[in-house]
Design an enzyme around this catalytic site. Structure first.
Site, short mmCIF file in Angstrom:
data_model
loop_
_atom_site.label_atom_id
_atom_site.label_comp_id
_atom_site.label_asym_id
_atom_site.label_seq_id
_atom_site.Cartn_x
_atom_site.Cartn_y
_atom_site.Cartn_z
N TRP A 164 1.66 5.34 -2.40
CA TRP A 164 1.42 6.18 -3.50
C TRP A 164 2.44 5.84 -4.40
CZ3 TRP A 164 -1.45 10.85 -4.45
CH2 TRP A 164 -2.54 10.88 -3.49
N TYR A 194 0.76 -1.18 -0.12
CA TYR A 194 0.06 -0.06 0.01
C TYR A 194 0.80 1.27 -0.05
CZ TYR A 194 -3.32 3.47 1.48
OH TYR A 194 -4.01 4.60 1.50
#
Length: 842
Positions: free
Chosen positions: A171, A169
Site C-alpha cells: 500500500w 507489492y
C-alpha cells in the site's frame, strides 16, 4: 502486473489518462559515457529540480492519505496536529487521521542511505546469510546510486531482465505522482524489463475465480449504491467483513461515505445478520441495536454452511427456479453434488452443522429469511484468504442466484461494500491520471528493447526464490519460475506481509542483491543490502482522487514540512538511476514532480470541459489548497448492480462463455484440477478445527487490524491504544483462557511448527471457542532465537496456494497452540533504529 480493477485504481500507472510519448535517444544525443561524466560533476542531476514549491511555516494545510482528506496544523515548520477535513460531531471519527506527525518524526525513520557491511565490502561475496544481522554502514547518496546502478546493470547483462524482481507489492502512498511501485517499474521497463506479478494478496483467489463465474473481477467493482440499499433492502447479511474498520482506509484517499452508511444502517429497522467467527468491531457496533444477529461458524467452513442453507431452500421450495433457468447455467450439475448424487454425501443442514458448528435451526431460518425478504449479502475477503479460497465467493454467488434477487434494487450480493466505500454513487468527475511504466529505450543492446513479460503470482515469491525453473499450474495455464538474483522492493513491507516468515527469510538469502526504499526501519529494510531513505507523503507535493469508486474529489496533497534528514523522493532516486543508465531524459521528460502534477490536472481539466465539468485553472486550485468536489448525477444515485443483465440477459450478457452466471464452468472443469472442480464445492482444509489429527489446538485468524493499515501506522502513538503488555493483542475466549491458565494482560507464547511469537492476551467472548484472533501487520521483531517479540502473525501462517487455479495466499488457514509465557521478556525494539550502525559516511 495484474490488470484487475484494483490495479487500474491503484496503478493509475498502467492505464493513466496522461499517456507518455517519450522521445527515444538518437545516436547524436548524449552517450552513456557522457551521462556518466555528468554524474561525476554533480551528485544528482535530479536534485537540480525544485521538488517542493513552497511550505507553510505557520498555519493549516490540506493534504490527503489513505485514511482521508486531512487538515494539518503547522507551527514553526513542524506538524503539531492533524485531523480529517470537515469533521463534525455527527460523523464517525477516524483515529488514523490524527497521527501524521508521528509518522514524519518517528524514531524508526531511516535517516541516511545505508549499506550492509559485508555487501559494501564485496557485493559479489556479500554473505547474504547475514541479512538482518550484519552491521550497517552509512554511505553517501552518490555511492548508494552507484551500487544500485551497478547491481542492476550487472544482473541484466549476466542473467537477463527476468532475473530482476520488481513486482513490489504494498500500500504505497495515495498520490498519483509519487506512486513508487510505478516509478520503480517505469525505471525497470525503460531499462529493459523485469519479472513482475499477477493478482494481489487481498483477493488472490476471488479475483481469478469470479471472472469464470460472473465475467468480471467483482471484488473491485462498484456496488449497488448505498441509497438504493437503504431504501429497498429488508435484510442485510454481512458475511466475513469488518467494514467499520476497513472503511477507515481506501487505496486512493477515502471519502468516508462507507462509515456513514453503516452508521445510518445501525439506526434503521432492517434485520442485520453478521456471520463471523470473530466478534469484530462491526459486530459489536451493529449488535448494539434491536434486530441484529451474530452467527459464529468454525473458521474455513463458510462453504459448508452455505450448502446447508441452499439444501434447505431447495427441499422446501423456497428458491427462485425461474432466475436459475434464465440467468444461470449449470445448476443441474451443482444440484447433483448438493444432493449427494456425485459423491454419496447429501449436503443438508445436519451434514453442514457437523462441519461449520452452526445449529440446523439457524441455517433453516436463514434460508427462509433471505428468500422471503429483499436481501443484500455483503461479503468480505477474509474467507477467500484460505485454502480453497476460490470456493466461498463462488458458492455465495450460487446462494444469491437461488435467492433470485440479483439485479433487483437492494438485492443480490456485493464483495466490495467493506472496501474503499464501494456503494457510494459515482460522481461526474474529471479523473486525475498518473505516471506510466513507460517503454524500453534505445540506450543499450537489442534485447533491452522489450520489457520482460515474465510474471509470477504475487503470493508465490518465496516458492519462486526456492525453486527457479519450477513450472506450476495457474488458471488453466503454466508459469515457469525465473531465477531471481536481484530484488528491488518499494512501497511495502514484504517481510511481515508474506506468510511463513521463517521460511521466507531462508529463501530471502538466495538473491545476490536486495534493494529497498522506505521511510522506516521495517523488517524488510533490515533484511536488505542497500536501503534508500525516502520521504513520507507529507514531505512532497502530490495529487489524488478521493473515492476509489465514487471519484468524488480531486485532492491536493501538499507537502507539510521539508524532507527529513537525507530522505529523497522515489522519483529523484529513479531519475538519477535513469541518468546512470542513459535514459534520464526519457524517464523524466524534463519534468519536475510539480510539472507532472500540473500536467495531470490540466489533462483532467481539458477532459472535463466537453462534459460541462467546471474546474479552476491549476494555479487557482493549488493556491486555494482545498479539494474539488464533483456532483453526483441523479441516475448514479439509483445504480443497481446487474440490473441491465436482469432486464435483458441476451443484450446485456455477462463476460462468461455462456453470457450467464456460471454455477458450473466448463472452462474450469476442463482444467481438471483436483483442488477446484467445475462447480463450487466443499474441500477440507489442510489445517482446521474439524480435522482428526490436529497439529495444534486452536485456529488462528489474522484479520485487518483496527488501528493500522496493515503494517502502516504501527510505529505511531495509536499503538499505545491497542498494545497489551507492549505486544500485539491476541483475543482468546474466556473458557479457553481459563483452561490454559491465561488471564487478561498476560504475555502469551503462540506457536506451531512454523514459528513462535509473543502476544498480549485479551480475554473475553469476542471470538468463538477454539479460535484466536491476532491481527496481521505487526512489525516482525525476532530475538536471537527467532521468537518474534512483537506478535507478527505471519510467523505462524501457512505459505501454500489456495488451489492450482488461483494460487492465492492462505493466511487464515492455520492452527496454533497458546500458553502463558514463562521465559525472559525482552523489549520490543523494532520501532527504533538498528543498534548495529556505523555513524560515519563512506
Amino acid at each position: 502486473m495484474s490488470i484487475s480493477r484494483r490495479s487500474v485504481l491503484k496503478a493509475s500507472a498502467l492505464f493513466a489518462l496522461v499517456p507518455l510519448a517519450p522521445k527515444l535517444l538518437s545516436a547524436n544525443e548524449a552517450s552513456m559515457s557522457e551521462h556518466a561524466d555528468k554524474m561525476g560533476k554533480v551528485m544528482s542531476k535530479a536534485s537540480e529540480m525544485k521538488y517542493v514549491t513552497s511550505l507553510v511555516e505557520n498555519g493549516e494545510v490540506v493534504t490527503g492519505a489513505h485514511w482521508g482528506i486531512l487538515k494539518a496544523t503547522i507551527k514553526h515548520g513542524k506538524i503539531v496536529s492533524s485531523n480529517g477535513l470537515n469533521t463534525s460531531k455527527e460523523k464517525i471519527k477516524n483515529p488514523l487521521q490524527t497521527v501524521v506527525a508521528d509518522q514524519v518524526y518517528a524514531k524508526s525513520r531511516i535517516k541516511h542511505p545505508m549499506v550492509r557491511k559485508s555487501y559494501l565490502k564485496d557485493p559479489h561475496n556479500s554473505k547474504p546469510e547475514l541479512r538482518g544481522k550484519d552491521e550497517w554502514v552509512r554511505v553517501s547518496y552518490k555511492k548508494a546510486i552507484e551500487l544500485i546502478a551497478n547491481a542492476v546493470k550487472e544482473t541484466r547483462e549476466k542473467k537477463g531482465p527476468q532475473a530482476i524482481f520488481a513486482g513490489s507489492y504494498g500500500w504505497k502512498s495515495s498520490g498519483n505522482m509519487h506512486n513508487c511501485v510505478v516509478l520503480l517499474q517505469r525505471y525497470m521497463s525503460m531499462g529493459g524489463g523485469f519479472t513482475g506479478i499477477t493478482a494481489d494478496y487481498s483477493t488472490g483467489a476471488a479475483q481469478v475465480m469470479l471472472p469464470h463465474v460472473v465475467g468480471t473481477l467483482e471484488v473491485y467493482n462498484q456496488q449497488t449504491v448505498f441509497p438504493v440499499v437503504m431504501e429497498n433492502s429488508k435484510v442485510i447479511v454481512i458475511w466475513g467483513a469488518n467494514p467499520m474498520v476497513t472503511l477507515r482506509i481506501a487505496y486512493s484517499v477515502t471519502e468516508g461515505s462507507g462509515l456513514e452508511f453503516f452508521n445510518n444502517l445501525k439506526k434503521s429497522d432492517k434485520k442485520i445478520i453478521l456471520i463471523d467467527p470473530i466478534k469484530s468491531d462491526t459486530v459489536q457496533f451493529l449488535m448494539d441495536r434491536k434486530n441484529s444477529q451474530w452467527i459464529a461458524p468454525i473458521p474455513n467452513t463458510d462453504v459448508a454452511m452455505m450448502l446447508g442453507i441452499m439444501h434447505t431452500m431447495y427441499t422446501t421450495g423456497k428458491y427462485d427456479k425461474k432466475f436459475l433457468d434464465n440467468y444461470t447455467t449449470g445448476f443441474d450439475k451443482f444440484l447433483d453434488y448438493m444432493l449427494g448424487k456425485t459423491d454419496g454425501v447429501v449436503k443438508d443442514t445436519k451434514w453442514a452443522s457437523s462441519i461449520c458448528g452452526v445449529d440446523e435451526a439457524t441455517m433453516k431460518d436463514l434460508a427462509k429469511t433471505m428468500f422471503e425478504n429483499r436481501t443484500m449479502i455483503m461479503a468480505g475477503w477474509g474467507m477467500q484468504r484460505a485454502q480453497h479460497g476460490e470456493q466461498p465467493h463462488w458458492m455465495l454467488v450460487t446462494l444469491a442466484s437461488m435467492i433470485g434477487q440479483i439485479g433487483l434494487p437492494g438485492g443480490g450480493f456485493g464483495f466490495s461494500y467493506h472496501y474503499a466505500n464501494g456503494g457510494n454513487p459515482t460522481a461526474k468527475a474529471a479523473v486525475i491520471g498518473g505516471m506510466n511504466v513507460g517503454k524500453a529505450t534505445s540506450g543499450g543492446a537489442a534485447w533491452l528493447q522489450k520489457a520482460s513479460s515474465v510474471n509470477i503470482p504475487v503470493s508465490k515469491i518465496a516458492d519462486c526464490l526456492a525453486n527457479p525453473g519450477k513450472v506450476i499450474d495457474a488458471n488453466g495455464g503454466k508459469v515457469k519460475y525465473p531465477d531471481i538474483d536481484l530484488i528491488y522492493w518499494v512501497g511495502g513491507n514484504t517481510i511481515g506481509h508474506h506468510q511463513n516468515i521463517n521460511n521466507y527469510l531462508k529463501v530471502w538469502q538466495k538473491p545476490s542483491h536486495i534493494i529497498v526504499h522506505d521511510a522506516f526501519w521495517t523488517a524488510s529494510t533490515r533484511h536488505a543490502d542497500i536501503v534508500m531513505p525516502t520521504t513520507t507523503s507529507y514531505e512532497r507535493d502530490d495529487i489524488s482522487m478521493s473515492g476509489d469508486y465514487s471519484n468524488l474529489n480531486i485532492v491536493p496533497m501538499k507537502a507539510l514540512v521539508k524532507r527529513q534528514y537525507e530522505a529523497k523522493d522515489d522519483y529523484e532516486i529513479f531519475s538519477d538511476l535513469a541518468e546512470k543508465a542513459g535514459f534520464y531524459k526519457e524517464y523524466t521528460e524534463g519534468k519536475t514532480p510539480r510539472e507532472w502534477i500540473e500536467q495531470f490536472y490540466n489533462t483532467a481539466l481539458k477532459s472535463g470541459k466537453p462534459q460541462g465539468i467546471s474546474m479552476p485553472d491549476f494555479k487557482t486550485f493549488w493556491d486555494k489548497n482545498m479539494p474539488i468536489t464533483f456532483e453526483v448525477p441523479e441516475e448514479d444515485k439509483t445504480y443497481v448492480r446487474y440490473s441491465d443483465f436482469r432486464d435483458d440477459p441476451i443484450l446485456n450478457s455477462l463476460g462468461t462463455p455462456s453470457g450467464k452466471i456460471e454455477i458450473y464452468s466448463e472452462v474450469v472443469a476442463k482444467m481438471n484440477y483436483d483442488d477446484c472442480r467445475g462447480y463450487p464445492s466443499w474441500f477440507e482444509p489442510v489445517e482446521w478445527l474439524g480435522m482428526k489429527n490436529k497439529p495444534a489446538e486452536f485456529h488462528l485468524l489474522s484479520p485487518h487490524p483496527e488501528l493500522r493499515l496493515h503494517s502502516q501506522l504501527a510505529n505511531t502513538s495509536l499503538r499505545d491504544k491497542y498494545a497489551v503488555s507492549d505486544r500485539e493483542p491476541i483475543w482468546i475466549h474466556e473458557e479457553d483462557a481459563k483452561a490454559k491458565g491465561i488471564k487478561n494482560g498476560d504475555i502469551v507464547r503462540v506457536f506451531n511448527a512454523r514459528g513462535e511469537v509473543l502476544a498480549g492476551a485479551v480475554v473475553g467472548k469476542h471470538v468463538r471457542k477454539g479460535v484466536l484472533k491476532l491481527s496481521e501487520g505487526a512489525w516482525y521483531n525476532p530475538d536471537s532465537k527467532g521468537l518474534c517479540k512483537n506478535g507478527c502473525a505471519n510467523v505462524l501462517t501457512l505459505d501454500i496456494s489456495t488451489s492450482k487455479l488461483a494460487n492465492g495466499n492462505c493466511p487464515n488457514t492455520a492452527l496454533v497452540n497458546i500458553e502463558k509465557y514463562k521465559g525472559k521478556v525482552e523489549k520490543v525494539d523494532i520501532f527504533e533504529e538498528p543498534k548495529n550502525m556505523r555513524d560515519f559516511r563512506i
